[in-house]
Write an enzyme that holds these catalytic residues in place. Structure first.
Site, mmCIF file in Angstrom:
data_model
loop_
_atom_site.group_PDB
_atom_site.id
_atom_site.type_symbol
_atom_site.label_atom_id
_atom_site.label_comp_id
_atom_site.label_asym_id
_atom_site.label_seq_id
_atom_site.Cartn_x
_atom_site.Cartn_y
_atom_site.Cartn_z
ATOM 1 N N ARG A 139 1.128 -1.013 0.118
ATOM 2 C CA ARG A 139 -0.420 0.138 -0.300
ATOM 3 C C ARG A 139 1.104 1.584 -0.128
ATOM 4 N NH1 ARG A 139 -3.136 -4.158 2.376
ATOM 5 N NH2 ARG A 139 -5.314 -3.893 0.891
ATOM 6 N N ASP A 168 -0.042 -5.975 -3.517
ATOM 7 C CA ASP A 168 -1.893 -5.407 -3.509
ATOM 8 C C ASP A 168 -2.127 -5.550 -4.671
ATOM 9 O OD1 ASP A 168 -4.184 -5.741 -1.652
ATOM 10 O OD2 ASP A 168 -2.876 -5.964 -0.212
ATOM 11 N N HIS A 239 -6.745 -9.267 -3.867
ATOM 12 C CA HIS A 239 -6.105 -8.271 -3.671
ATOM 13 C C HIS A 239 -4.698 -8.185 -4.906
ATOM 14 C CE1 HIS A 239 -7.305 -7.395 0.865
ATOM 15 N NE2 HIS A 239 -7.361 -8.777 0.381
ATOM 16 N N ASP A 301 -6.224 -13.871 1.692
ATOM 17 C CA ASP A 301 -7.596 -13.209 2.864
ATOM 18 C C ASP A 301 -8.780 -12.825 1.695
ATOM 19 O OD1 ASP A 301 -5.505 -11.855 1.854
ATOM 20 O OD2 ASP A 301 -5.784 -10.189 3.250
ATOM 21 N N GLU A 302 -10.179 -12.203 2.365
ATOM 22 C CA GLU A 302 -10.910 -11.076 1.804
ATOM 23 C C GLU A 302 -10.284 -11.257 -0.031
ATOM 24 O OE1 GLU A 302 -10.104 -7.706 4.562
ATOM 25 O OE2 GLU A 302 -8.603 -7.713 3.395
ATOM 26 N N TRP A 368 -5.997 -14.076 11.637
ATOM 27 C CA TRP A 368 -6.195 -12.555 11.616
ATOM 28 C C TRP A 368 -7.498 -11.950 11.935
ATOM 29 C CZ3 TRP A 368 -9.014 -8.901 8.608
ATOM 30 C CH2 TRP A 368 -9.759 -9.333 7.117
ATOM 31 N N TYR A 393 -3.111 -5.431 15.512
ATOM 32 C CA TYR A 393 -3.204 -4.879 14.321
ATOM 33 C C TYR A 393 -2.555 -3.324 14.934
ATOM 34 C CZ TYR A 393 -5.010 -8.127 10.223
ATOM 35 O OH TYR A 393 -4.681 -9.517 9.682
ATOM 36 N N PHE A 394 -1.508 -3.318 14.394
ATOM 37 C CA PHE A 394 -1.211 -1.932 14.616
ATOM 38 C C PHE A 394 -1.329 -1.045 14.248
ATOM 39 C CE2 PHE A 394 1.993 -3.936 17.853
ATOM 40 C CZ PHE A 394 1.478 -3.852 18.097
ATOM 41 N N TRP A 446 -0.324 -2.843 8.220
ATOM 42 C CA TRP A 446 -0.983 -2.246 7.468
ATOM 43 C C TRP A 446 -0.842 -1.325 7.326
ATOM 44 C CZ3 TRP A 446 -2.201 -6.931 4.419
ATOM 45 C CH2 TRP A 446 -2.082 -8.001 5.112
ATOM 46 N N GLU A 448 -2.385 1.222 4.532
ATOM 47 C CA GLU A 448 -3.175 2.317 3.773
ATOM 48 C C GLU A 448 -2.877 3.524 4.416
ATOM 49 O OE1 GLU A 448 -4.018 -1.101 4.623
ATOM 50 O OE2 GLU A 448 -5.866 -1.209 3.571
#
Ligand code: ACM
Length: 506
Positions: A139, A168, A239, A301-302, A368, A393-394, A446, A448
């Site tokens: 990202r 991604d 992704h 994932d996703e 997760w 998840y930081f 992550w 973003e």
């Protein structure tokens, strides 16, 4: 002692021992590389020299195969004696010694005339073998120098895996000569969101970057010297929009796509034809070759099934294989990528969504969505890395204060330092006999909403300090931790880390 993570067992005795430079060291041959890293650090910061000698040493390091992996004992009396299970145990013992130098001594050009150690006996080893941190370089791209600095910081906290999320929808980050468009096209996007994604504002500023094979070699060499294993992730079949922008023939629709300029989950996923599964296999094989021997994360994932649902090719694959749900199609990628990587000698990790289709034996699940996914994986006979978003998840807010910088979600998605410290690596209600399935835990960054090194520091620290102690297995009272953390943060400050300041009490 201000060390973080706290050792398992420290027995103080009377008096101190004082060292001056040069430091005379005797070390078993297999521990010399670890000592050399310590010696280089000393030389570059306080200008001390280390001399390897056969007798009359200040510091003696030997191997003791009876110790637990990565463990050591350390005796400070008239000399210092380290008995280490392995080179990483020796490295960690040296970090304990280093924690007794002043915070400012970590800065190049600083002074250290005398190094005073309290006499003591330390016995230590980590509770978990997988003490990981994940960094999303897709990202937002982080340079080799930024990643090297980050490796140093995590290794200072005795964290031993750095998981690099290398692709991604918004970018592909590894140069592969056989697939040049991955980086010519896939590594660059036109624009990124400004503020929160939901505000719908674009910055119109191109962003991108990628690592060459030489960059990756440099990262690996550095990480290895600090006992950190790099874990590449290539996230497919979802992704995948940057991959499809580069090679549109592997998408499901005929619509051309660009490298995505929004955050979220793109509907553009890889096709499930044999040609595309084999393309994915080749990509993964080529990336894996740059990380010999490393565990390899295949993402998973996703992955939206919307496009597969209306694709005649995907429907035909389902019919041919007797699949009932489009969701089952994802298993084709999991099976194929996992078996290829395992044949090449890599352990395989995937996000917990792969539990929704068939999962090859031996796949390690990164749990997760919540801790219960970890328990489910263990009950299905799979090893687990605990990464539940509600705890580690930081990219989540540090606090509910409206002045916090924009983060991925709004309150109640808040992960305070105290909450991280309360995280239990082993999921609730896990039967004792499955305890060994839990390899450890991993904190996620992550990116973003993390575009710079400064902001990465702010989101990572001090939460990573708390996480490191939890996964080392010595978390106790938060109040006691906070006192040690206050001194530890002086060391991070001297290293130039832009950590989030502790909230003042009261
Ligand atoms: C994930 O956060 N999508 C693994």
């Amino acid at each position: 002692m201000t060390l973080i993570p706290r050792p398992q067992c420290v027995t103080p005795s009377e008096g101190t021992l004082t060292w001056t430079s040069p430091l005379r060291v005797t070390a078993a041959p297999e521990l010399r590389d670890a000592v050399q890293v310590f010696a280089n650090d000393l030389s570059q910061t306080v200008g001390w020299s280390v001399e390897f000698v056969d007798d009359d040493a200040h510091l003696v390091l030997s191997v003791d195969a009876e110790r637990r992996p990565e463990g050591f004992s350390l005796d400070v009396s008239d000399a210092v004696e380290v008995r280490a299970a392995d080179p990483s145990g020796a490295y960690y013992a040296l970090q304990v010694l280093r924690s007794f130098t002043p915070a400012a001594s970590v800065t190049p050009g600083s002074e250290l005339t005398e190094w005073t150690l309290p006499r003591m006996h330390v016995v230590d080893s980590p509770a978990f073998a997988w003490r990981g941190v994940h960094l999303d370089v897709a990202r937002h791209f982080f340079s080799v120098d930024d990643v090297i600095r980050f490796i140093d910081l995590i290794s200072l906290h005795r964290l031993n895996h750095l998981h690099l999320h290398l692709n991604d929808d918004q970018g592909w980050r590894v140069e592969l000569p056989s697939w040049p468009r991955l980086t010519e096209v896939g590594a660059w996007r036109r624009s990124s969101p400004v503020g929160h994604e939901r505000d719908g504002v674009d910055d119109g500023v191109p962003h991108g970057g990628f690592y060459t094979a030489a960059d990756i070699e440099r990262l690996r060499t550095h990480a290895t010297s600090r006992f950190v294993t790099l874990v590449p992730e290539i996230d497919l079949p979802g992704h995948a929009q940057a991959v499809i922008a580069a090679y549109p023939e592997h998408g499901v629709t005929d619509e051309p796509v660009e490298v995505w300029t929004r955050w979220g989950i793109s509907d553009n996923v890889l096709q499930v034809s044999e040609g595309t599964v084999s393309f994915a296999e080749n990509l993964v094989r080529e990336v894996a070759a740059l990380f010999p021997g490393s565990p390899f994360h295949i993402g998973g994932d996703e992955c939206p099934t919307t496009q597969w649902e209306s694709s005649p090719i995907a429907r035909a694959v389902m019919a041919e294989r007797g699949m009932r749900e489009p969701r089952d199609l994802q298993g084709l990628f999991t099976e194929r990528l996992a078996s290829t990587l395992r044949r090449l000698g890599h352990e395989v990790i995937a996000w917990d969504e792969v539990l929704d289709a068939s999962v090859p034996e031996g796949t390690i699940i990164a749990a997760w969505r919540d801790a219960a996914k970890g328990r489910e994986a263990a009950e299905r006979g799979l090893d687990v890395i605990m990464a539940p978003m509600q705890w580690v998840y930081f990219d989540w807010l540090n606090s509910a204060d409206p002045n916090e910088p924009v983060a991925i979600a709004a309150p109640p998605a808040v992960t305070t330092l105290e909450r991280v410290y309360e995280f239990s690596v082993v999921p609730d209600q896990l039967p004792d006999e499955l305890r060994a399935r839990i390899r450890g835990a991993q904190a996620q960054l992550w990116t973003e909403y993390i575009a710079t090194r400064e902001h990465l520091d702010y989101m990572a620290f001090p939460r990573l300090c708390a996480f490191a102690e939890v996964v080392w297995g010595t978390a106790g009272s938060f109040e006691e931790f906070r006192v040690r953390l206050t001194s530890h943060l002086e060391r991070l400050r001297a290293l130039g880390v832009g950590f989030r300041p502790l909230e003042t009490e009261g």
